[in-house]
Design a protein around this motif. Structure first.
Motif, short mmCIF file in Angstrom:
data_model
loop_
_atom_site.label_atom_id
_atom_site.label_comp_id
_atom_site.label_asym_id
_atom_site.label_seq_id
_atom_site.Cartn_x
_atom_site.Cartn_y
_atom_site.Cartn_z
N HIS A 63 11.29 -18.11 47.43
CA HIS A 63 11.09 -19.57 47.49
C HIS A 63 10.91 -20.01 48.95
O HIS A 63 9.97 -20.70 49.27
N HIS A 64 11.80 -19.60 49.81
CA HIS A 64 11.69 -20.02 51.22
C HIS A 64 10.81 -19.04 51.99
O HIS A 64 11.09 -17.84 52.02
N HIS A 98 6.97 -22.42 47.75
CA HIS A 98 8.01 -23.29 48.30
C HIS A 98 7.81 -24.73 47.83
O HIS A 98 8.07 -25.05 46.67
N GLY A 285 17.27 -28.71 47.46
CA GLY A 285 16.99 -28.54 48.89
C GLY A 285 17.23 -29.81 49.67
O GLY A 285 18.01 -30.67 49.24
N GLU A 330 19.21 -24.95 44.62
CA GLU A 330 17.96 -24.25 44.30
C GLU A 330 18.18 -22.88 43.66
O GLU A 330 17.25 -22.11 43.49
#
Ligand SMILES: [Zn+2]
Length: 363
Positions: A63-64, A98, A285, A330
């Protein structure tokens, strides 16, 4: 399976177009073409790369984005450099989804909302400029064929409705040059043709697919069409989510329950200015920028992360603001990504990372 297959699936599932401008999504490191397995994680760290290798996975979907700002050297002096060096050495690819996943209707915030039990969920802050209109001009006899092709390419969706379009009849004129081969009429003579103008909405990421479908289905040598940017809100793309609990819950009970659902060490919150909670805004987030949207949507509580001391003041006794932790808000993203990839490639190995990448600890 080939790396390319999964990349084109992810590009379609979570289009780049919906990522924020500061983001860095997509394929960040390209490893082997032939895939042996996919490891899904929230963060890509050295430990996750090692886990991928041990689990025979040579694609990490995270995701990041591990590369977020400029990298000037790869000497191993920083964890980002070491992670990239390890991935490159092991021929492991890294792909990031993301803010494009944050902004999807069925993305990070939908999963979080479902875990909390919210109903009637909608995007809290819909994006503008992601909807476009196509206008094209089609001979009457071919109108149905062209419309069908546009619908099949994904145009014409408005909320719960599909195949939405508008048609109006008119007369088109054209005169082909000597080298032309007109579908109707003769080269060098002005031709009048009964045509329908079709107007149809589509999301920005489908533009090239739609134009291809138009040109393939349209009988004319030169297809006339206009693409018009719209400033409408797009209810399917945007930040945060708002929804309702099935019935009101005392505020403290709600926060205690939330702490359990998210398995978080701590919830930092503003004063309990509401006795009961029913309307809930969420943003996985760093969602502090959506506070005014949450207030405008009449949320009783706004659940997000990374709220600063001064930002807590902005709740101003009108809403309860709850910081549940970035990782915690998240954490369900891994499940979401794994389910989507597995749905598409049911016989391929897709694993959820067991590495705890949360850098925040609670005493
Ligand atoms: Zn995040």
């Amino acid at each position: 399976m080939k790396l390319e297959q999964i990349i084109s699936f992810l590009d379609e599932l979570v289009p780049f177009h919906y990522a924020e401008s500061y983001d860095n999504v997509g394929l960040l490191v390209k490893g082997a073409e032939e895939l042996t397995g996919v490891l899904v994680t929230l963060d890509c760290t050295e430990e996750v790369v090692a886990e991928a290798k041990n689990s025979q996975c040579n694609l990490i979907v995270c995701h990041h984005p591990i590369i977020f700002k400029g990298i000037k050297r790869l000497t191993g002096s920083h964890y980002v450099e070491r992670t990239l060096m390890a991935a490159i050495r092991q021929n492991i690819s890294i792909y990031a989804v993301h803010t494009n996943l944050d902004n999807m209707l069925e993305g990070v915030n939908k999963t979080l909302s479902q875990k909390i039990g919210l109903l009637q969920t909608e995007i809290l802050f819909p994006q503008i400029s992601t909807l476009l209109k196509l206008q094209t001009y089609v001979p009457e006899s071919e109108t149905e064929k062209v419309s069908n092709a546009l619908f099949e390419a994904g145009a014409g969706h408005i909320g719960a409705y599909s195949e939405c379009s508008f048609r109006v009849q008119g007369i088109g004129t054209f005169k082909g040059s000597e080298t032309s081969q007109p579908y109707v009429g003769k080269s060098g003579e002005r031709h009048y043709e009964k045509e329908n103008k079709i107007e149809i909405l589509f999301p920005r990421h489908l533009q090239s697919r739609l134009i291809k479908a138009l040109k393939q289905s349209h009988p004319y040598e030169e297809v006339a069409y206009d693409i018009i940017p719209l400033s409408n809100h797009n209810p399917t793309i945007g930040a945060g989510m708002i929804g309702d609990l099935p019935h009101p819950v005392p505020s403290l009970d709600f926060l205690k329950q939330l702490k359990k659902i998210l398995n978080t060490g701590i919830i930092r919150h503003t004063p309990i200015c509401k006795d009961m909670i029913q309307r809930v805004a969420v943003c996985g987030g760093s969602g502090g920028f959506l506070l005014s949207e949450a207030m405008r949507a009449r949320a009783d509580v706004f659940i997000t992360a990374d709220i600063t001391y001064h930002h807590f003041f902005d709740a101003d006794g009108k809403i309860i603001m709850a910081d549940v932790g970035h990782f915690e808000s998240e954490q369900f993203t891994k499940e979401l990504l794994m389910n989507e990839i597995q749905k598409k490639f049911p016989t391929f190995a897709v694993l959820i990372s067991n590495t705890n990448t949360n850098p925040v600890n609670y005493l």
